[in-house]
Write an enzyme that holds these catalytic residues in place. Sequence first.
Site, PDB file in Angstrom:
ATOM      1  N   HIS A   1      33.469  87.091  69.138  1.00 31.13           N
ATOM      2  CA  HIS A   1      32.018  87.276  69.199  1.00 31.13           C
ATOM      3  C   HIS A   1      31.575  87.970  70.485  1.00 31.13           C
ATOM      4  CE1 HIS A   1      28.271  85.974  67.149  1.00 31.13           C
ATOM      5  NE2 HIS A   1      27.742  86.146  68.353  1.00 31.13           N
TER       6      HIS A   1
ATOM      7  N   ASP B   1      28.144  90.376  71.850  1.00 27.68           N
ATOM      8  CA  ASP B   1      26.806  90.875  71.505  1.00 27.68           C
ATOM      9  C   ASP B   1      26.412  92.152  72.233  1.00 27.68           C
ATOM     10  OD1 ASP B   1      25.444  89.197  69.515  1.00 27.68           O
ATOM     11  OD2 ASP B   1      25.817  87.567  70.920  1.00 27.68           O
TER      12      ASP B   1
ATOM     13  N   GLU C   1      25.604  88.337  62.261  1.00 25.20           N
ATOM     14  CA  GLU C   1      25.335  86.980  62.737  1.00 25.20           C
ATOM     15  C   GLU C   1      24.011  86.481  62.173  1.00 25.20           C
ATOM     16  OE1 GLU C   1      24.737  86.530  66.955  1.00 25.20           O
ATOM     17  OE2 GLU C   1      25.327  84.426  66.911  1.00 25.20           O
TER      18      GLU C   1
ATOM     19  N   HIS D   1      21.690  81.920  61.832  1.00 31.63           N
ATOM     20  CA  HIS D   1      21.597  81.922  63.295  1.00 31.63           C
ATOM     21  C   HIS D   1      20.861  80.625  63.656  1.00 31.63           C
ATOM     22  CE1 HIS D   1      20.369  83.340  67.414  1.00 31.63           C
ATOM     23  NE2 HIS D   1      21.668  83.526  67.405  1.00 31.63           N
TER      24      HIS D   1
ATOM     25  N   HIS E   1      26.861  77.969  64.387  1.00 28.95           N
ATOM     26  CA  HIS E   1      25.397  77.964  64.271  1.00 28.95           C
ATOM     27  C   HIS E   1      24.834  77.114  63.130  1.00 28.95           C
ATOM     28  CE1 HIS E   1      23.670  80.513  67.344  1.00 28.95           C
ATOM     29  NE2 HIS E   1      24.585  81.449  67.145  1.00 28.95           N
TER      30      HIS E   1
ATOM     31  N   HIS F   1      32.258  81.360  67.418  1.00 28.30           N
ATOM     32  CA  HIS F   1      31.965  81.046  68.832  1.00 28.30           C
ATOM     33  C   HIS F   1      31.354  79.647  68.920  1.00 28.30           C
ATOM     34  CE1 HIS F   1      28.309  82.739  67.160  1.00 28.30           C
ATOM     35  NE2 HIS F   1      27.617  82.714  68.274  1.00 28.30           N
TER      36      HIS F   1
ATOM     37  N   ASP G   1      31.405  84.982  73.410  1.00 30.06           N
ATOM     38  CA  ASP G   1      29.941  85.121  73.344  1.00 30.06           C
ATOM     39  C   ASP G   1      29.403  85.986  74.486  1.00 30.06           C
ATOM     40  OD1 ASP G   1      27.567  84.769  72.029  1.00 30.06           O
ATOM     41  OD2 ASP G   1      27.320  82.653  72.519  1.00 30.06           O
TER      42      ASP G   1
END
Length: 434
Positions: free
Chosen positions: A63, A65, A176, A203, A248, A269, A335
Site C-alpha cells: 500500500h 498513496d 482503496e 475506506h 479498513h 495495510h 502506507d
Amino acid sequence: MVNLRTVLTNPKYIAVGVIILVAILAVAIAVPLAVNSISSENDATEETSGRSVLDEVPLIDGHNDLPHNLYRLEHNRINSFNLNRNLKEDSKWGVSPNSHTDIPRLQKGKVGAQFWVAYVECNTQYRDAVERTLEQIDVIKRMIARHPEFFEYVTSADGIMQAFEFKKLASLIAVEGGHSMDSRLSMLRIYYELGVRYMTLTHTCNTPWADASPVDANSTAVLKNVTEWGKNVIWEMNRLGMLVDISHVSHGVMIDVLEHTKAPVIFSHSVSYHVNPHHRNVQDDVLERLIANNGIIMVNFYPGFIGGETIDDVVHHLNYIKSVTGPDHIGIGGDFDGVEKTPEGLEDVSKYPDLFDMLAEGAYRNGTTFEAWSREDLRKLAGLNLLRVFRAVEKVRDAMWIYPPFEDLIPYQEFVDAGVENQPCMSDIDIHKT
Ligand SMILES: *[C@@H]1O[C@H](CO)[C@@H](O)[C@H](O)[C@H]1NC(C)=O
Ligand SMILES: *[C@@H]1O[C@H](CO)[C@@H](O)[C@H](O)[C@H]1NC(C)=O
C-alpha cells in the site's frame, strides 16, 4: 662506492639483502590475505544481514498513496514532474508531512514491487467516485510510463518476478474503497480490465453493501456486515482474479468475507488489535481465520494504528502477529504517502532494509531482544507470502472461468436499509426497484 662484486660476495650485504627479500615476500603474501579476509568478512556480514534477503526475493509493499499526492500536490499534471530526485528538496513536497516516496529512496529501500493506490476520498461516494478513480488509475499508468528504466507495469504474480529479474520495480494498481465502484459490478469488471488487482472493500465510509471499521467504535451503529448482494461482490472478485482486501472494513465484514471467499484474502495495510485496540486493527479471532483462509496481513507502519512512535513498535506488531499466525501469513504494507506521520526509524521508503536487519538480529533499538527471524521467514515476509496468495487467487480465477459474470443490480432495498436511497447520483434508481 659499492660495486656489484663487493655486494654479491660480502656476507654483510647478503644478510641485508635476504632480510629485504623476506620482508617483500611477507608483504606480498600477507597484504592480499588480509584484503581477502576483510572482503570475505564483509561478504559474510552482507549474507547474514536481513537486508540481503531483499536481493533474493522482491520486497512487495501492499500500500502506497503516492498517486493521491500526485493529485493533491500536482493536480495530476506530471508531464514535467520529476520523481527521480530527492523530493525533500521540493518546495511543495518537501514541506508535506505526507510525502515519503521518490525514486532514489525507493532504490535505497530495495523495493521490488509496489501496489500503487487509486484512492478517492469518501466524499466522492454517490457523486463522482467512479470518474475520479479512473483519473487516479490514469495517473498511476502515466507515472509508471514516465520512468520505464525504473518502473515496470505488471498485473500478475509472474509479472512481479519477471520485473524483479530485470531489476525493475514491479508496479501494480489497487483501488482503496468499495465506494469507487458505486455498487456496480460492471465498474469492478472494468477496473480489472484496466489492471486493478486488489480492491479494499471499504475506506472509512460504509458502502450500501459493507460496513467500514468506524461502526465498531460506534455504540449506536446498526451492523449490516456484508449484505446479501455484497456477497456477490466477493464472488465476482474471486471470479475475476482480483484480490479481496479487508483492511479498513469492520470486524463483522472481515468475518463474513473470510466465510464466503473462495480465494485467500489480503489485509493490504493493517496491524494487530491485541497490541493496540483501534477499530482499524485486526482482532486475533480474525487472524486465526486468516490462517485457514491461507491469506496474508501486510503490516502498516502508521503510528496512529501501531500505537507507538518508533520502529520498535512496528517490530512488536510483526512479532506479535507472527506469534499468532506463524510466518506464512504476514507481509509489509507501509502506507507511505497516505499518512501524515511515520515512525522514528521508518521515516520513508528508504528504510525497509533497516527493518529487515533488525528482524534478522533479533534486537530492538531499546536493547531488549526477541527471537530473530530466520532468512526463510524474512523471504516470506518480504514477498513470498504475497506471491503465494496472488498465485492462489489466479488459480481460483482460472477454475471459475466456467461461470458467467454476475449481473444482478444491487436491490433498492439495500439502499433503503443503508439509509442512502435518496442520493442525487442515482438516476437509475427505478431500475433497482424492479
Ligand atoms: C454512529 O452511528 C449512527 C447510526 O448509524 C450515526 O448516525 C452516527 O453518525 C455515527 N456516529 C459516528 C461518530 O460516526
Ligand atoms: C455482524 O458481525 C458481528 C461480528 O462482528 C456479529 O456479532 C453480528 O451478528 C453480525 N450481524 C449481522 C446482521 O450479520
